[in-house]
Design an enzyme around this catalytic site. Structure first.
Site, mmCIF file in Angstrom:
data_model
loop_
_atom_site.group_PDB
_atom_site.id
_atom_site.type_symbol
_atom_site.label_atom_id
_atom_site.label_comp_id
_atom_site.label_asym_id
_atom_site.label_seq_id
_atom_site.Cartn_x
_atom_site.Cartn_y
_atom_site.Cartn_z
ATOM 1 N N ARG A 45 1.320 3.879 5.140
ATOM 2 C CA ARG A 45 0.322 3.296 6.039
ATOM 3 C C ARG A 45 0.938 2.363 7.076
ATOM 4 N NH1 ARG A 45 -3.844 2.416 1.213
ATOM 5 N NH2 ARG A 45 -1.969 1.366 0.514
ATOM 6 N N GLU B 228 3.915 -4.258 -10.765
ATOM 7 C CA GLU B 228 3.138 -4.785 -11.894
ATOM 8 C C GLU B 228 3.356 -3.939 -13.142
ATOM 9 O OE1 GLU B 228 -1.632 -5.139 -12.904
ATOM 10 O OE2 GLU B 228 -0.973 -4.878 -10.835
#
Length: 187
Positions: free
Chosen positions: A73, A110
């Site tokens: 993006r 994460e």
């Protein structure tokens, strides 16, 4: 924590409210996540023009030689910005996507690790580089891209994001000596 960019913040008082072109989708991709969808903004030429205009102000403040966009993006905004400012564009991609010799950096997520790569000859001559992406969340990907720019020989002069999720404190993991700016901030 990355420094604020003088002369380009805040952006909320501009003529077109970009936040109205971001759709919030609750519980995507998993429960408890409030996803900020840029697709309505991408579909609107006036909103995209405004994004590129405002990113251009950031670009002018740091005067890069090249724009580096983070897959994928970051390409949506980095390429038009580079064209608008008559600058070159360099992609930072996931492993195995770039031909030739690459330099890579691994970074923590994460739930594991990931890797970003750049062509080894993309930043020859120590160009000044502005890293562009759509979103600053936890900051891991942007920090890795900045480290990769430096490792490849570029001078990292700034970060520019369309959206920043302030509650995730991504700015705190960016290099403290490099300014960062975002067009839309969510608390």
């Amino acid at each position: 924590m990355a420094a604020m960019m003088p002369g380009v913040e805040p952006f909320r008082q501009q003529s077109l409210d970009l936040q109205t072109h971001i759709r919030s989708i609750p519980d995507f991709p998993k429960p408890g996540i409030q996803f900020r969808d840029i697709n309505p903004l991408l579909r609107n030429p006036a909103a995209m023009n405004e994004v590129i205009r405002r990113l251009g102000e950031i670009c002018d403040a740091v005067q890069p030689d090249l724009i580096v966009g983070i897959e994928s993006r970051g390409f949506f905004f980095g390429i038009p910005l580079a064209l608008n400012r008559s600058l070159g564009f360099v992609p930072v991609r996931k492993p195995g996507k770039l031909p030739g010799t690459v330099i890579g950096v691994d970074y923590d997520l994460e739930y594991g690790t990931d890797r970003l790569e750049i062509q080894s000859d993309a930043l020859i001559g120590k160009p000044r580089v502005l890293v562009v992406d759509d979103l600053l969340a936890t900051g891991g990907t942007a920090a890795a891209a900045g480290a990769l720019v430096r490792e490849a020989g570029g001078q990292l002069v700034g970060f520019a994001f369309v959206i920043e999720l302030e509650n995730l404190a991504g700015r705190s993991v960016l290099p403290g000596d490099v300014p960062a700016a975002s067009l839309i901030r969510y608390p």
